[in-house]
Motif scaffolding. Structure first.
Motif, PDB file in Angstrom:
ATOM      1  N   HIS A 116      14.155   2.572   6.399  1.00  0.00           N
ATOM      2  CA  HIS A 116      14.626   1.132   6.078  1.00  0.00           C
ATOM      3  C   HIS A 116      15.139   0.326   6.947  1.00  0.00           C
ATOM      4  O   HIS A 116      16.258  -0.026   6.359  1.00  0.00           O
ATOM      5  N   ASN A 149      17.366   6.307  -3.583  1.00  0.00           N
ATOM      6  CA  ASN A 149      17.148   5.170  -2.764  1.00  0.00           C
ATOM      7  C   ASN A 149      15.848   4.584  -3.052  1.00  0.00           C
ATOM      8  O   ASN A 149      15.569   3.366  -2.903  1.00  0.00           O
ATOM      9  N   LYS A 193      19.605   0.602  -1.964  1.00  0.00           N
ATOM     10  CA  LYS A 193      19.334  -0.620  -1.203  1.00  0.00           C
ATOM     11  C   LYS A 193      20.429  -1.534  -0.937  1.00  0.00           C
ATOM     12  O   LYS A 193      20.805  -2.119  -0.295  1.00  0.00           O
ATOM     13  N   SER A 241      21.891   1.719   1.847  1.00  0.00           N
ATOM     14  CA  SER A 241      21.346   2.998   1.870  1.00  0.00           C
ATOM     15  C   SER A 241      22.309   4.074   2.714  1.00  0.00           C
ATOM     16  O   SER A 241      22.022   4.720   3.419  1.00  0.00           O
TER      17      SER A 241
END
Length: 143
Positions: free
Chosen positions: A6, A44, A120, A124
């Motif tokens: 991410h 997550n 998020k 994270s």
């Protein structure tokens, strides 16, 4: 070894690459620090933090998000179901006087597990990142 997840690069406390779990499979056989990593990855991928969101495990599952109380309740119940000793703790942060997270007994030591910060919304972060100072144990499991 570092990996990009991410848009973030991460490393576990044991030096292993931080990976996110895919789906709910494997949440019934969590063990040790690796199990904590897998649970953090699942949170997550599947949940997010929302102030004023559900504050129970059931509410988090239904909505797909929760506040720190709800995410901690959900994670504590998953960990306890896998045999971990868990304390739900509460303390002050810069944003709240009643923030909740977990202390989990894993691999011979107590470690923080911060379900809100692995979402998020908060970038994270690694599950051991903390933003508060414990002043109350709210609930215990498997003690």
């Amino acid at each position: 070894m570092l990996i990009k997840v991410h848009g973030k690069v991460g490393r576990t406390t044991t030096g292993k690459a931080y990976t996110r779990a895919a789906g709910s499979e494997g949440l019934n056989d969590l063990q040790g620090d690796e199990g904590l990593e897998r649970l953090a990855g699942y949170i997550n991928r599947n949940f997010n933090h929302r102030s004023g969101g559900p504050h129970t495990a059931e509410g988090v599952e239904k909505a797909g998000y929760g506040d720190c109380w709800g995410l901690s309740d959900w994670a504590a119940k998953k960990l306890a179901a896998n045999g971990y000793k868990v304390k739900v703790v509460q303390g002050a942060t810069s944003a709240s006087s009643r923030h909740r997270w977990l202390h989990v007994y894993s691999e011979g030591r107590w470690t923080s597990f911060e379900p809100s910060l692995v979402t998020k919304r908060y970038g994270s972060k690694h599950y051991t990142a903390t933003c508060g100072k414990t002043n109350t144990v709210v609930k215990t499991y498997n003690m």
